[in-house]
Enzyme design. Structure first.
Site, PDB file in Angstrom:
ATOM      1  N   ASP A   1       0.858  -1.172   0.019  1.00  0.00           N
ATOM      2  CA  ASP A   1       0.090  -0.014   0.010  1.00  0.00           C
ATOM      3  C   ASP A   1       0.902   1.324  -0.095  1.00  0.00           C
ATOM      4  OD1 ASP A   1      -2.012  -1.805  -0.066  1.00  0.00           O
ATOM      5  OD2 ASP A   1      -2.907  -0.800   1.993  1.00  0.00           O
ATOM      6  N   ALA A   2       1.942   1.081   0.998  1.00  0.00           N
ATOM      7  CA  ALA A   2       2.844   2.358   0.794  1.00  0.00           C
ATOM      8  C   ALA A   2       3.397   2.760  -0.605  1.00  0.00           C
ATOM      9  CB  ALA A   2       3.913   2.095   1.761  1.00  0.00           C
ATOM     10  N   GLU A   3       3.902   1.647  -1.177  1.00  0.00           N
ATOM     11  CA  GLU A   3       4.388   2.212  -2.729  1.00  0.00           C
ATOM     12  C   GLU A   3       3.375   2.294  -3.488  1.00  0.00           C
ATOM     13  OE1 GLU A   3       7.949  -1.730  -2.617  1.00  0.00           O
ATOM     14  OE2 GLU A   3       5.770  -2.152  -2.894  1.00  0.00           O
TER      15      GLU A   3
ATOM     16  N   ASP B   1       0.872   4.221  -2.722  1.00  0.00           N
ATOM     17  CA  ASP B   1       0.360   5.527  -2.285  1.00  0.00           C
ATOM     18  C   ASP B   1       1.785   6.644  -2.915  1.00  0.00           C
ATOM     19  OD1 ASP B   1      -1.672   4.864  -1.297  1.00  0.00           O
ATOM     20  OD2 ASP B   1      -1.050   4.895   0.906  1.00  0.00           O
TER      21      ASP B   1
ATOM     22  N   SER C   1     -38.443  -0.826 -12.622  1.00  0.00           N
ATOM     23  CA  SER C   1     -37.900  -1.919 -11.488  1.00  0.00           C
ATOM     24  C   SER C   1     -38.750  -3.091 -12.129  1.00  0.00           C
ATOM     25  CB  SER C   1     -38.898  -1.504 -10.310  1.00  0.00           C
ATOM     26  OG  SER C   1     -40.161  -1.203 -10.526  1.00  0.00           O
ATOM     27  N   LEU C   2     -38.414  -4.285 -11.124  1.00  0.00           N
ATOM     28  CA  LEU C   2     -38.957  -5.549 -11.940  1.00  0.00           C
ATOM     29  C   LEU C   2     -40.233  -6.031 -10.933  1.00  0.00           C
ATOM     30  CD1 LEU C   2     -35.590  -7.417 -12.450  1.00  0.00           C
ATOM     31  CD2 LEU C   2     -36.992  -6.229 -14.186  1.00  0.00           C
TER      32      LEU C   2
ATOM     33  N   GLU D   1     -29.267 -14.244 -13.359  1.00  0.00           N
ATOM     34  CA  GLU D   1     -28.219 -13.462 -12.764  1.00  0.00           C
ATOM     35  C   GLU D   1     -28.656 -13.352 -11.504  1.00  0.00           C
ATOM     36  OE1 GLU D   1     -28.044  -9.599 -14.929  1.00  0.00           O
ATOM     37  OE2 GLU D   1     -28.177 -10.587 -16.831  1.00  0.00           O
TER      38      GLU D   1
ATOM     39  N   LYS E   1     -29.300 -11.232  -7.902  1.00  0.00           N
ATOM     40  CA  LYS E   1     -29.760  -9.985  -7.787  1.00  0.00           C
ATOM     41  C   LYS E   1     -28.946  -9.255  -6.611  1.00  0.00           C
ATOM     42  CE  LYS E   1     -34.250  -7.606  -7.114  1.00  0.00           C
ATOM     43  NZ  LYS E   1     -33.612  -6.472  -6.170  1.00  0.00           N
TER      44      LYS E   1
ATOM     45  N   ASP F   1     -27.651  -6.904  -3.826  1.00  0.00           N
ATOM     46  CA  ASP F   1     -28.341  -6.164  -2.969  1.00  0.00           C
ATOM     47  C   ASP F   1     -27.770  -4.698  -2.740  1.00  0.00           C
ATOM     48  OD1 ASP F   1     -30.493  -5.147  -1.462  1.00  0.00           O
ATOM     49  OD2 ASP F   1     -30.155  -6.384   0.045  1.00  0.00           O
TER      50      ASP F   1
ATOM     51  N   ARG G   1     -30.499   6.177  -9.278  1.00  0.00           N
ATOM     52  CA  ARG G   1     -31.739   5.992  -9.998  1.00  0.00           C
ATOM     53  C   ARG G   1     -32.834   7.016  -9.861  1.00  0.00           C
ATOM     54  NH1 ARG G   1     -36.750   3.504  -8.977  1.00  0.00           N
ATOM     55  NH2 ARG G   1     -37.411   2.129 -10.490  1.00  0.00           N
TER      56      ARG G   1
ATOM     57  N   GLU H   1     -25.023  -2.528 -10.677  1.00  0.00           N
ATOM     58  CA  GLU H   1     -25.576  -2.607  -9.199  1.00  0.00           C
ATOM     59  C   GLU H   1     -24.314  -2.044  -8.545  1.00  0.00           C
ATOM     60  OE1 GLU H   1     -28.491  -2.903  -8.870  1.00  0.00           O
ATOM     61  OE2 GLU H   1     -28.840  -3.293  -6.751  1.00  0.00           O
TER      62      GLU H   1
ATOM     63  N   TYR I   1     -24.635  -4.775 -15.690  1.00  0.00           N
ATOM     64  CA  TYR I   1     -25.255  -5.797 -16.105  1.00  0.00           C
ATOM     65  C   TYR I   1     -26.346  -5.260 -17.281  1.00  0.00           C
ATOM     66  CZ  TYR I   1     -28.702  -3.868 -12.944  1.00  0.00           C
ATOM     67  OH  TYR I   1     -29.542  -3.176 -12.029  1.00  0.00           O
TER      68      TYR I   1
ATOM     69  N   LYS J   1     -37.259 -13.247  -5.439  1.00  0.00           N
ATOM     70  CA  LYS J   1     -36.868 -12.763  -3.989  1.00  0.00           C
ATOM     71  C   LYS J   1     -36.619 -13.757  -2.997  1.00  0.00           C
ATOM     72  CE  LYS J   1     -36.720  -8.290  -3.401  1.00  0.00           C
ATOM     73  NZ  LYS J   1     -37.526  -7.570  -3.350  1.00  0.00           N
TER      74      LYS J   1
ATOM     75  N   CYS K   1     -19.470   2.977  34.909  1.00  0.00           N
ATOM     76  CA  CYS K   1     -18.930   1.955  33.885  1.00  0.00           C
ATOM     77  C   CYS K   1     -18.716   0.595  34.644  1.00  0.00           C
ATOM     78  CB  CYS K   1     -17.399   2.384  33.444  1.00  0.00           C
ATOM     79  SG  CYS K   1     -16.654   0.966  32.573  1.00  0.00           S
TER      80      CYS K   1
ATOM     81  N   CYS L   1     -15.383  -0.487  35.375  1.00  0.00           N
ATOM     82  CA  CYS L   1     -14.238   0.238  36.542  1.00  0.00           C
ATOM     83  C   CYS L   1     -14.939   1.178  37.387  1.00  0.00           C
ATOM     84  CB  CYS L   1     -13.161   1.064  35.394  1.00  0.00           C
ATOM     85  SG  CYS L   1     -13.737   2.513  34.799  1.00  0.00           S
TER      86      CYS L   1
ATOM     87  N   CYS M   1     -17.728   5.753  29.033  1.00  0.00           N
ATOM     88  CA  CYS M   1     -16.692   5.598  30.309  1.00  0.00           C
ATOM     89  C   CYS M   1     -15.542   6.886  30.300  1.00  0.00           C
ATOM     90  CB  CYS M   1     -16.257   4.327  30.528  1.00  0.00           C
ATOM     91  SG  CYS M   1     -14.679   4.498  31.771  1.00  0.00           S
TER      92      CYS M   1
ATOM     93  N   CYS N   1      -9.526   2.862  32.432  1.00  0.00           N
ATOM     94  CA  CYS N   1     -10.588   1.725  32.344  1.00  0.00           C
ATOM     95  C   CYS N   1      -9.854   0.396  31.874  1.00  0.00           C
ATOM     96  CB  CYS N   1     -11.694   1.986  31.573  1.00  0.00           C
ATOM     97  SG  CYS N   1     -13.105   0.963  31.310  1.00  0.00           S
TER      98      CYS N   1
HETATM   99  S1  IVH Z   1     -32.143  -5.879 -14.345  1.00  0.00           S
HETATM  100  C1  IVH Z   1     -35.269  -3.535 -16.308  1.00  0.00           C
HETATM  101  N1  IVH Z   1     -30.192  -7.417 -13.061  1.00  0.00           N
HETATM  102  O1  IVH Z   1     -32.752  -5.223  -8.737  1.00  0.00           O
HETATM  103  C2  IVH Z   1     -34.251  -4.144 -15.921  1.00  0.00           C
HETATM  104  N2  IVH Z   1     -31.235  -5.739 -11.746  1.00  0.00           N
HETATM  105  O2  IVH Z   1     -36.113  -4.166  -9.393  1.00  0.00           O
HETATM  106  C3  IVH Z   1     -33.731  -3.728 -14.634  1.00  0.00           C
HETATM  107  N3  IVH Z   1     -30.593  -5.650  -9.451  1.00  0.00           N
HETATM  108  O3  IVH Z   1     -33.623  -1.804  -9.331  1.00  0.00           O
HETATM  109  C4  IVH Z   1     -32.787  -4.616 -13.647  1.00  0.00           C
HETATM  110  N4  IVH Z   1     -28.969  -7.158  -9.736  1.00  0.00           N
HETATM  111  O4  IVH Z   1     -31.106  -2.317  -8.871  1.00  0.00           O
HETATM  112  C5  IVH Z   1     -30.956  -6.610 -13.056  1.00  0.00           C
HETATM  113  N5  IVH Z   1     -28.484  -8.517 -12.351  1.00  0.00           N
HETATM  114  C6  IVH Z   1     -29.442  -7.589 -11.986  1.00  0.00           C
HETATM  115  C7  IVH Z   1     -29.642  -7.036 -10.866  1.00  0.00           C
HETATM  116  C8  IVH Z   1     -30.500  -6.021 -10.684  1.00  0.00           C
HETATM  117  C9  IVH Z   1     -29.688  -6.350  -8.877  1.00  0.00           C
HETATM  118  C10 IVH Z   1     -31.515  -4.763  -8.951  1.00  0.00           C
HETATM  119  C11 IVH Z   1     -31.553  -3.337  -9.667  1.00  0.00           C
HETATM  120  C12 IVH Z   1     -33.087  -3.100  -9.854  1.00  0.00           C
HETATM  121  C13 IVH Z   1     -33.716  -4.096  -8.940  1.00  0.00           C
HETATM  122  C14 IVH Z   1     -34.745  -5.040  -9.690  1.00  0.00           C
END
Ligand code: IVH
Length: 659
Positions: free
Chosen positions: A32-34, A36, A81-82, A110, A112, A114, A133, A168, A220, A308, A402, A405, A420, A425
């Site tokens: 890390d030092a190198e 930096d 959204s999905l 794929e 998902k 978080d 978003r 993501e 993605y 989900k 505390c 102590c 404390c 302590c």
């Molecule tokens: S596809 C229209 N692929 O999940 C297609 N979404 O409601 C939209 N997310 O808000 C998304 N991994 O933030 C897609 N491999 C993935 C994902 C992904 C996470 C999130 C994304 C979206 C929510 C789906």
């Protein structure tokens, strides 16, 4: 000039290579030092030649831009959204609807991730914009922050006139755990989960903070994929990878929904094995032509669905609430739980963070509660189950003294934490020693909390400096400490003496001073003595040091107890100088005087450079002076040097010497 330009190119290449080793291959080949040092050299060169700065220079990642508020940006295409699926039947229903329109097809499944969606824009191959978003139509411009995310390319591997990428941004579990621990020690409220932590980090007004949070990104989606000759989601993923993005490697293609369902069930069982949080899987129709035929509803595509995972929550009982005292004296209420298995381990303790959290959730001793793991790692009480109350539950109160102590406890103004107030302590001392020996500090392997406790109980150590006086005979009576482990431990203690200044500063556990600050301070001051005598002004002159940290440092080093502790370490032979320089020792044995006001470096910086290259920065000119570096408005020292016939260099000439 030409030399400098070449140096800039070489530095960029070296930094990019190091980044690649670190992020892609997970095998750093320089310290890390190198790293930096390379980055700082490049920053200095670019500061002198602002016109040389390119948008993809690695310096653009260090952050520093401070914004007052975010500009709004309209997304080229809205971010949809999905629809969600929670059970196999939902997936079968989705498949039935799809096949009514397109009977034959492949699905790509794929993970998902978080985190939160971040939309990226590239022009002529360079990253020019990053946005949240927002409401799907209009997001916030967080370009400066997005640039600090190491796994987002600043330049594509191929030049494309325009490219819009979606993916993501997320915080890995390990970074999340470390961040929350730091926050708890600092008396700040913790983040509930990695997603919130990632969102909070990306919405920082100061991009330097984002840079420290270690976010990552999986891409993605690209907009207008057809125009790039891409006709399937799998082709998009390959294309993104080819352009330098990180694409999650866990995707799979299936032609039958039953196979998708089996895969989802398998992944649900394995969800904890990834170093990042996933909350389900995304199932997409692979071919874009077919996607188009399916089209969209008002708010989501008909060609994709999110499966989900069921939330993993278990019921248990809060048998007691006890207090843990941390290294900085913060009292953390901790729930003692009836042991339950959850997300891959058995849990019997959960931090309740602070009194505000206990009151907000109305957690009482004896309550039935729902437990889950935040970020898959940290057990967390989600809520109480009031319907199970019997009336025998007891309210928790923060103690006035505390528990370790008996010193008074106080809540600092504007903080949620109670502390404390004693500096002696035993709990703080124990936690301080645990921190001192930890991996990023003095790295003394084989010295876990249990051994430290036994050494304290036996009176063999009172503070971390006493570790250096331990003998073989002191160690062997310790429980579960064999001869071999004792020998190894003594060797680890001995080796730690040469750890160097940066980890030592971090090991001291000074409030507001983390690992990175340790490095900055070590590089700037070069030795503990210099740091000890630094003033508020000198500290604040360093770009990474703000007033809170400067104040905390000055306060810490003014304490008699600090001075005694450092004296003990010094006597034991712990190195208090910055790591040995990797630079050629071209000034070895030379005394060099710097005078006048410099443009290129702070006085301290150039003096450190002299030291790094083996020389000594002196304050008076004499016959022994090798040469003088003179800036603007140099006065008597310059005259004296000229009188003695000593060489006088400009800043540029000095810089050329150290190329
Ligand atoms: S596809 C229209 N692929 O999940 C297609 N979404 O409601 C939209 N997310 O808000 C998304 N991994 O933030 C897609 N491999 C993935 C994902 C992904 C996470 C999130 C994304 C979206 C929510 C789906």
């Amino acid at each position: 000039m030409q030399d400098e330009l070449e140096r800039v190119a070489r530095l960029r290449k070296a930094i990019e290579d190091a980044n690649k080793q670190y992020y892609e291959l997970n095998q750093p080949h320089i310290t890390d030092a190198e790293f930096d040092a390379l980055l700082r050299e490049l920053l200095a060169l670019e500061a002198n030649h602002p016109d040389w700065v390119t948008p993809d220079s690695p310096t653009q990642r260090v952050g520093g831009e401070v914004t007052k508020e975010y500009a709004k940006v309209r997304h080229l295409e809205p971010l949809l959204s999905l629809d969600n699926a929670f059970a196999a039947s939902d997936l079968r229903e989705f498949d039935r609807r799809v096949r009514q329109v397109v009977p034959v097809l492949d699905y790509v499944v794929e993970l998902k991730i978080d985190g939160l969606t971040v939309a990226l824009t590239y022009e002529e191959g360079f990253m020019v914009g990053g946005a949240t978003r927002g409401d799907g139509a209009v997001g916030e411009d967080i370009t400066a922050n997005v640039k600090t995310v190491g796994s987002i390319p600043l330049r594509l591997n191929e030049v494309v006139a325009k490219l819009s990428v979606r993916g993501e941004a997320y915080m890995p579990k390990a970074s999340f755990a470390r961040l929350n621990q730091e926050r708890e020690e600092e008396g700040q409220p913790p983040f509930a989960n990695p997603r919130n932590a990632a969102a909070g980090s990306l919405r920082q007004l100061n991009s330097q903070i984002t840079a420290q949070r270690k976010l990552e990104y999986f891409a993605y989606q690209v907009l207008a994929a057809n125009e790039l000759g891409l006709h399937k989601q799998t082709e998009v993923l390959a294309y993104l990878q080819q352009q330098g993005f990180f694409v999650n490697p866990e995707y799979k293609v299936f032609s039958d929904i039953e196979a998708v369902i089996d895969y989802c069930a398998g992944m649900a069982a394995e969800r904890h094995r990834f170093p990042y949080d996933i909350d389900g899987l995304v199932i997409k129709v692979n071919e874009f032509d077919l996607q188009q035929e399916l089209g969209f509803t008002a708010k989501s595509p008909r060609w994709a669905i999110a499966y989900k995972f069921p939330a993993e929550q278990v019921e248990t009982v809060v048998e007691d609430i006890i207090i843990r005292v941390g290294r900085t004296g913060v009292l953390t209420p901790t729930a003692v739980l009836k042991a339950v298995p959850i997300a891959g381990s058995t849990v019997s303790r959960a931090t309740l963070h602070n009194l505000d959290n206990i009151r907000e959730k109305d957690i009482r001793i004896g309550d039935y509660v729902l437990l889950q793991k935040a970020g898959d790692v940290i057990p967390e009480v989600v809520r109480v189950l009031p319907e199970k109350r019997t009336g025998k539950e007891r309210l928790f109160e923060m103690p006035d003294t505390c528990p370790e102590c008996q010193s008074p406890v106080r809540q600092d103004e504007g903080e949620v934490a109670y502390r404390c107030q004693s500096s002696t302590c035993p709990a703080q001392q124990r936690e301080g020693i645990i921190h001192f020996v930890s991996r990023d500090a003095m790295a003394i392997d084989g010295l876990g909390p249990a051994v430290i406790q036994q050494l304290l109980d036996a009176g063999l150590i009172k503070d971390a400096a006493d570790l250096y006086a331990l003998t073989f005979d002191d160690l062997t009576p310790i429980e579960r400490m064999g001869k071999k482990s004792a020998e190894n431990l003594l060797k680890a203690i001995e080796d730690s003496k040469q750890r160097g200044l940066a980890p030592l500063i971090f090991a001291l556990g000074i409030r507001h001073t983390g690992e990175k600050s340790g490095k900055t301070l070590a590089q700037t001051f070069g030795s503990m003595d210099e740091l000890l005598s630094a003033t508020m002004e000198e500290l604040q002159a360093i770009s990474d040091v703000g007033p809170t940290m400067a104040e905390s440092l000055v306060q810490f080093f003014s304490l008699e107890s600090t001075r005694c502790f450092l004296a003990k370490l010094r006597e034991a032979g712990v190195s208090m100088k910055a790591e040995k320089s990797s630079k050629p020792q071209i000034f070895a044995g030379k005394s060099i005087v710097v005078t006048g006001s410099l443009e290129r470096w702070e006085r301290r910086e150039i003096e450190n450079l002299i030291g790094e290259y083996g020389g000594k920065a002196a304050s008076t000119v004499s016959k022994k002076t090798a040469f003088v570096v003179a800036g603007e408005k140099a006065g008597s020292k310059l005259e004296k040097a000229q009188g003695l016939g000593i060489a006088v260099l400009t800043e540029e000439e000095f810089e050329q010497l150290i190329q």
